[in-house]
Scaffold this motif. Structure first.
Motif, PDB file in Angstrom:
ATOM      1  N   GLY A   1       0.804  -1.217   0.000  1.00 28.50           N
ATOM      2  CA  GLY A   1       0.000   0.000   0.000  1.00 28.50           C
ATOM      3  C   GLY A   1       0.833   1.262   0.000  1.00 28.50           C
ATOM      4  O   GLY A   1       0.465   2.272   0.627  1.00 28.50           O
ATOM      5  N   LEU A   2       1.949   1.259  -0.730  1.00 29.63           N
ATOM      6  CA  LEU A   2       2.839   2.416  -0.761  1.00 29.63           C
ATOM      7  C   LEU A   2       2.315   3.470  -1.718  1.00 29.63           C
ATOM      8  O   LEU A   2       1.655   3.158  -2.717  1.00 29.63           O
ATOM      9  CB  LEU A   2       4.249   1.989  -1.180  1.00 29.63           C
ATOM     10  N   SER A   3       2.615   4.718  -1.448  1.00 29.59           N
ATOM     11  CA  SER A   3       2.221   5.804  -2.336  1.00 29.59           C
ATOM     12  C   SER A   3       3.339   6.817  -2.413  1.00 29.59           C
ATOM     13  O   SER A   3       4.143   6.968  -1.475  1.00 29.59           O
ATOM     14  CB  SER A   3       0.930   6.477  -1.843  1.00 29.59           C
ATOM     15  N   ALA A   4       3.397   7.519  -3.528  1.00 32.61           N
ATOM     16  CA  ALA A   4       4.443   8.512  -3.734  1.00 32.61           C
ATOM     17  C   ALA A   4       4.166   9.747  -2.899  1.00 32.61           C
ATOM     18  O   ALA A   4       3.027  10.200  -2.792  1.00 32.61           O
ATOM     19  CB  ALA A   4       4.534   8.875  -5.217  1.00 32.61           C
ATOM     20  N   SER A   5       5.217  10.289  -2.307  1.00 32.49           N
ATOM     21  CA  SER A   5       5.051  11.510  -1.511  1.00 32.49           C
ATOM     22  C   SER A   5       4.946  12.745  -2.393  1.00 32.49           C
ATOM     23  O   SER A   5       4.413  13.763  -1.985  1.00 32.49           O
ATOM     24  CB  SER A   5       6.232  11.665  -0.548  1.00 32.49           C
ATOM     25  N   ASN A   6       5.454  12.638  -3.622  1.00 29.03           N
ATOM     26  CA  ASN A   6       5.394  13.756  -4.566  1.00 29.03           C
ATOM     27  C   ASN A   6       4.908  13.219  -5.900  1.00 29.03           C
ATOM     28  O   ASN A   6       5.659  12.594  -6.638  1.00 29.03           O
ATOM     29  CB  ASN A   6       6.771  14.409  -4.710  1.00 29.03           C
ATOM     30  N   THR A   7       3.657  13.438  -6.202  1.00 24.32           N
ATOM     31  CA  THR A   7       3.050  12.858  -7.418  1.00 24.32           C
ATOM     32  C   THR A   7       3.491  13.567  -8.693  1.00 24.32           C
ATOM     33  O   THR A   7       3.195  13.098  -9.792  1.00 24.32           O
ATOM     34  CB  THR A   7       1.515  12.906  -7.321  1.00 24.32           C
ATOM     35  N   THR A   8       4.199  14.668  -8.581  1.00 27.92           N
ATOM     36  CA  THR A   8       4.657  15.383  -9.784  1.00 27.92           C
ATOM     37  C   THR A   8       6.007  14.867 -10.269  1.00 27.92           C
ATOM     38  O   THR A   8       6.450  15.206 -11.361  1.00 27.92           O
ATOM     39  CB  THR A   8       4.758  16.888  -9.511  1.00 27.92           C
ATOM     40  N   VAL A   9       6.675  14.051  -9.445  1.00 32.96           N
ATOM     41  CA  VAL A   9       7.978  13.531  -9.821  1.00 32.96           C
ATOM     42  C   VAL A   9       7.817  12.441 -10.891  1.00 32.96           C
ATOM     43  O   VAL A   9       6.894  11.644 -10.846  1.00 32.96           O
ATOM     44  CB  VAL A   9       8.694  12.940  -8.586  1.00 32.96           C
ATOM     45  N   THR A  10       8.713  12.429 -11.865  1.00 30.71           N
ATOM     46  CA  THR A  10       8.712  11.396 -12.901  1.00 30.71           C
ATOM     47  C   THR A  10      10.039  10.647 -12.861  1.00 30.71           C
ATOM     48  O   THR A  10      11.007  11.115 -12.267  1.00 30.71           O
ATOM     49  CB  THR A  10       8.508  12.002 -14.295  1.00 30.71           C
ATOM     50  N   THR A  11      10.070   9.491 -13.488  1.00 30.83           N
ATOM     51  CA  THR A  11      11.307   8.723 -13.558  1.00 30.83           C
ATOM     52  C   THR A  11      11.992   8.961 -14.891  1.00 30.83           C
ATOM     53  O   THR A  11      11.357   9.367 -15.871  1.00 30.83           O
ATOM     54  CB  THR A  11      11.011   7.221 -13.409  1.00 30.83           C
ATOM     55  N   SER A  12      13.288   8.715 -14.936  1.00 25.33           N
ATOM     56  CA  SER A  12      14.047   8.930 -16.162  1.00 25.33           C
ATOM     57  C   SER A  12      15.089   7.834 -16.308  1.00 25.33           C
ATOM     58  O   SER A  12      16.217   7.963 -15.857  1.00 25.33           O
ATOM     59  CB  SER A  12      14.723  10.309 -16.127  1.00 25.33           C
ATOM     60  N   PHE A  13      14.672   6.733 -16.933  1.00 22.86           N
ATOM     61  CA  PHE A  13      15.583   5.640 -17.236  1.00 22.86           C
ATOM     62  C   PHE A  13      15.885   5.647 -18.732  1.00 22.86           C
ATOM     63  O   PHE A  13      15.081   6.130 -19.537  1.00 22.86           O
ATOM     64  CB  PHE A  13      14.967   4.299 -16.841  1.00 22.86           C
ATOM     65  N   GLU A  14      17.034   5.091 -19.100  1.00 25.10           N
ATOM     66  CA  GLU A  14      17.379   5.013 -20.519  1.00 25.10           C
ATOM     67  C   GLU A  14      16.371   4.167 -21.295  1.00 25.10           C
ATOM     68  O   GLU A  14      16.177   4.370 -22.494  1.00 25.10           O
ATOM     69  CB  GLU A  14      18.793   4.451 -20.675  1.00 25.10           C
ATOM     70  N   ASP A  15      15.746   3.219 -20.612  1.00 27.26           N
ATOM     71  CA  ASP A  15      14.745   2.360 -21.252  1.00 27.26           C
ATOM     72  C   ASP A  15      13.340   2.655 -20.708  1.00 27.26           C
ATOM     73  O   ASP A  15      12.518   1.760 -20.559  1.00 27.26           O
ATOM     74  CB  ASP A  15      15.091   0.886 -21.071  1.00 27.26           C
ATOM     75  N   GLN A  16      13.105   3.913 -20.425  1.00 27.62           N
ATOM     76  CA  GLN A  16      11.831   4.363 -19.870  1.00 27.62           C
ATOM     77  C   GLN A  16      10.636   3.881 -20.687  1.00 27.62           C
ATOM     78  O   GLN A  16       9.591   3.512 -20.151  1.00 27.62           O
ATOM     79  CB  GLN A  16      11.825   5.900 -19.812  1.00 27.62           C
ATOM     80  N   ALA A  17      10.781   3.869 -22.010  1.00 24.38           N
ATOM     81  CA  ALA A  17       9.668   3.519 -22.894  1.00 24.38           C
ATOM     82  C   ALA A  17       9.245   2.058 -22.736  1.00 24.38           C
ATOM     83  O   ALA A  17       8.143   1.690 -23.159  1.00 24.38           O
ATOM     84  CB  ALA A  17      10.048   3.789 -24.348  1.00 24.38           C
ATOM     85  N   LYS A  18      10.077   1.247 -22.123  1.00 22.64           N
ATOM     86  CA  LYS A  18       9.762  -0.172 -21.983  1.00 22.64           C
ATOM     87  C   LYS A  18       8.962  -0.481 -20.718  1.00 22.64           C
ATOM     88  O   LYS A  18       8.584  -1.635 -20.492  1.00 22.64           O
ATOM     89  CB  LYS A  18      11.055  -0.988 -22.003  1.00 22.64           C
ATOM     90  N   ILE A  19       8.722   0.522 -19.895  1.00 25.59           N
ATOM     91  CA  ILE A  19       7.918   0.307 -18.692  1.00 25.59           C
ATOM     92  C   ILE A  19       6.462   0.145 -19.118  1.00 25.59           C
ATOM     93  O   ILE A  19       5.897   1.023 -19.770  1.00 25.59           O
ATOM     94  CB  ILE A  19       8.045   1.482 -17.718  1.00 25.59           C
ATOM     95  N   PRO A  20       5.802  -0.964 -18.796  1.00 23.37           N
ATOM     96  CA  PRO A  20       4.395  -1.138 -19.167  1.00 23.37           C
ATOM     97  C   PRO A  20       3.537  -0.025 -18.579  1.00 23.37           C
ATOM     98  O   PRO A  20       3.820   0.493 -17.488  1.00 23.37           O
ATOM     99  CB  PRO A  20       4.038  -2.500 -18.554  1.00 23.37           C
ATOM    100  N   SER A  21       2.493   0.338 -19.306  1.00 26.57           N
ATOM    101  CA  SER A  21       1.641   1.451 -18.872  1.00 26.57           C
ATOM    102  C   SER A  21       1.047   1.198 -17.490  1.00 26.57           C
ATOM    103  O   SER A  21       0.899   2.124 -16.687  1.00 26.57           O
ATOM    104  CB  SER A  21       0.532   1.689 -19.897  1.00 26.57           C
ATOM    105  N   TYR A  22       0.720  -0.071 -17.194  1.00 29.83           N
ATOM    106  CA  TYR A  22       0.079  -0.367 -15.917  1.00 29.83           C
ATOM    107  C   TYR A  22       1.022  -0.154 -14.733  1.00 29.83           C
ATOM    108  O   TYR A  22       0.581  -0.077 -13.578  1.00 29.83           O
ATOM    109  CB  TYR A  22      -0.444  -1.806 -15.891  1.00 29.83           C
ATOM    110  N   ALA A  23       2.336  -0.046 -15.006  1.00 37.88           N
ATOM    111  CA  ALA A  23       3.307   0.000 -13.917  1.00 37.88           C
ATOM    112  C   ALA A  23       3.962   1.366 -13.736  1.00 37.88           C
ATOM    113  O   ALA A  23       4.787   1.535 -12.831  1.00 37.88           O
ATOM    114  CB  ALA A  23       4.392  -1.052 -14.162  1.00 37.88           C
ATOM    115  N   LYS A  24       3.632   2.334 -14.555  1.00 40.45           N
ATOM    116  CA  LYS A  24       4.348   3.610 -14.521  1.00 40.45           C
ATOM    117  C   LYS A  24       4.241   4.308 -13.162  1.00 40.45           C
ATOM    118  O   LYS A  24       5.239   4.801 -12.620  1.00 40.45           O
ATOM    119  CB  LYS A  24       3.845   4.523 -15.639  1.00 40.45           C
ATOM    120  N   ASP A  25       3.052   4.356 -12.588  1.00 39.57           N
ATOM    121  CA  ASP A  25       2.892   5.017 -11.291  1.00 39.57           C
ATOM    122  C   ASP A  25       3.628   4.261 -10.193  1.00 39.57           C
ATOM    123  O   ASP A  25       4.248   4.858  -9.308  1.00 39.57           O
ATOM    124  CB  ASP A  25       1.406   5.138 -10.934  1.00 39.57           C
ATOM    125  N   GLU A  26       3.568   2.933 -10.248  1.00 38.28           N
ATOM    126  CA  GLU A  26       4.239   2.125  -9.230  1.00 38.28           C
ATOM    127  C   GLU A  26       5.755   2.288  -9.302  1.00 38.28           C
ATOM    128  O   GLU A  26       6.436   2.286  -8.268  1.00 38.28           O
ATOM    129  CB  GLU A  26       3.856   0.655  -9.390  1.00 38.28           C
TER     130      GLU A  26
END
Length: 491
Positions: free
Chosen positions: A412-437
């Motif tokens: 039941g974890l949640s992000a403390s800052n919902t405006t933060v995004t991730t930046s990986f070299e293979d960011q595009a490979k993250i499935p849509s269902y998992a982006k927030d997690e």
């Protein structure tokens, strides 16, 4: 401090410093600069003599050559051959020579020279993982002398002789590889005694061929649809095909001549394997498998394969807490993959999740399946779910992104800052269902990316070490354990 050199055969130049913005042109240049801990990150492209490579490419002690592990290196193609003088097999045509603790990950290698071998390991301890070896005139990987390689998650296809050859006194672990449409899938000779686990070997001339005084251990391999035999044993070879406390779990089926042909001078004992006795030739004794007896967990300092591993401290602490266990042979196998059933059992040990929803009966998990209760509890605790066809796929490997989503949702974890995004070299490979997690997991410091923190490899099968670290980090977030410093934790 880890040093990373970048290589790009199209935009790079060897007068550059090898940075991400100004990469080297070829691997040869990067290897000349490499020391222990150096990571050589390869861009997509073709690496060959035309791009300036000088073969064989020798990966020095402790250095890592990495391409794209997610697609088994299909976009990073290395083709070439050079003369290598072996201490045990004289002159050879070789693409890569691997020294102690060197690693080759996520590349495709082809050696078109006469008797060409893609990777040579001689009395060394390399890791060769998530690569593709294809169209070599002899084999993909050759291990000899006292070599002890880890050969894991690779694809060996259409090589003229063998997918993998293990000779002389070599041992090591060969796990989760695919050998298809080659001569022999895996050949073990002389006094070699590697451990073969979870390999899929099909549509070759023969699946596994053992000769000399070879003494390999075979567990949970699949050999099917090979033209000749699934397993051929000749000379004085004697494979370990299972025991009362460690059933073989191998499947030999639908092979052209024999599923198992024993032409050796030894009597083979098969325990807990799936073999059609009508397709067996030679002296083979089949033994029924009784209900297995649980094996006590060895104490931490007896685990013999983690002392030099990057995740040692995390594994050590989890074993002390009785959350994870070693194997009966006193190994932990940190670079092996983990099935969904094994992961469910780990979740229950680590978090003992309370029920948040009603249990369901998965049609592929029977009530007498060893992990039935753990799967039920992990499902009820919302750590894991099944598939739309009401299956759980307990023996399917769990992907890294599935571990991340599981921990975030189950705890039941949640992000403390919902405006933060991730930046990986293979960011595009993250499935849509998992982006927030993934965003939440980064903020909670759950994610470990070894060896390159900027590469998430979300859909790659998770290793036991990676799962151990991420579970430990979840315990850190819950303030149940103390934090351990590791440069591969994403922050």
């Amino acid at each position: 401090m880890t040093q990373t050199f970048y290589v790009n055969p199209v935009t790079g130049a060897n007068t550059n410093p090898g940075s991400q913005q100004a990469p080297f042109k070829n691997i040869t240049k990067a290897l000349q600069q490499a020391t222990i801990g150096t990571i050589i990150q390869l861009a997509d492209g073709n690496y060959n003599a035309d791009s300036g490579e000088t073969f064989p490419l020798t990966v020095p002690v402790g250095a890592i050559v990495a391409g794209n592990e997610t697609n088994k290196g299909n976009s990073v193609v290395i083709e070439g051959s050079g003369n290598y003088l072996s201490r045990t097999f004289a002159g050879q045509n070789v693409t890569f020579v691997m020294l102690n603790n060197a690693e080759l990950r996520g590349v495709t290698v082809t050696n078109l020279a006469t008797r060409g071998t893609a990777v040579w390991s001689e009395s060394s301890t390399p890791t060769i993982a998530n690569c593709t070896f294809t169209l070599c005139k002899r084999e993909g990987v050759f291990a000899t002398g006292d070599a002890k390689p880890v050969i894991q998650g690779n694809v060996f296809s259409e090589n003229a002789a063998n997918g993998i050859s293990i000779a002389k006194n070599a041992t090591g672990q060969i796990q989760n590889n695919i050998c298809v449409k080659t001569g022999y899938g895996i050949a073990v000779s002389d006094t070699a005694s590697p451990t073969l686990i979870d390999n899929k070997i099909y549509e070759n001339r023969s699946g596994i061929v053992l000769s000399g005084n070879a003494r390999p251990i075979l567990r949970n391999n699949l050999c099917e649809k090979n033209t000749d035999d699934g397993l051929t044993v000749i000379s004085n070879a004697l494979p370990d095909l299972g025991s009362i406390n460690s059933p073989g779990g191998n499947i030999f089926r639908n092979n052209g001549k024999f599923d198992l042909q024993n032409a050796s001078s030894n009597r083979l004992v098969s325990v807990g394997n799936q073999i059609d006795s009508a397709k067996v030739k030679g002296n083979v004794e089949f033994t029924a498998t009784p209900t297995p007896i649980p094996t006590p967990t060895p104490i931490t300092n007896e685990l013999k394969d983690i002392s030099n591993h990057w995740a040692f401290a995390f594994i050590q602490e989890l074993v002390k807490l009785d959350i994870i266990k070693g194997y009966p042979d006193r190994t932990f196998r940190p670079d092996a993959t983990m099935t969904r059933a094994q992961y469910a059992a780990l979740l229950v040990k680590a978090f003992d999740p309370p029920s948040k929803r009603t249990a369901i009966n998965f049609k592929d998990v029977s009530a007498n399946f060893w992990a039935f209760q753990a799967i039920q509890q992990a499902y009820q605790g919302q750590f894991l779910s099944g598939y739309p066809n009401n299956t759980f796929a307990p023996n399917q490997n769990i992907e890294r992104v599935q571990v991340i989503v599981s921990l975030v949702n189950g705890l039941g974890l949640s992000a403390s800052n919902t405006t933060v995004t991730t930046s990986f070299e293979d960011q595009a490979k993250i499935p849509s269902y998992a982006k927030d997690e993934v965003v939440t997991a980064v903020q909670k410091k759950l994610i470990v990316n070894y060896p390159i923190t900027k590469q998430l490899n979300p859909t790659r099968d998770a290793t036991r070490a990676e799962v151990a670290v991420m579970v430990y980090q979840a315990l850190v977030d819950a303030r149940r354990v103390a934090a351990i410093n590791l440069p591969y934790i994403v922050v």
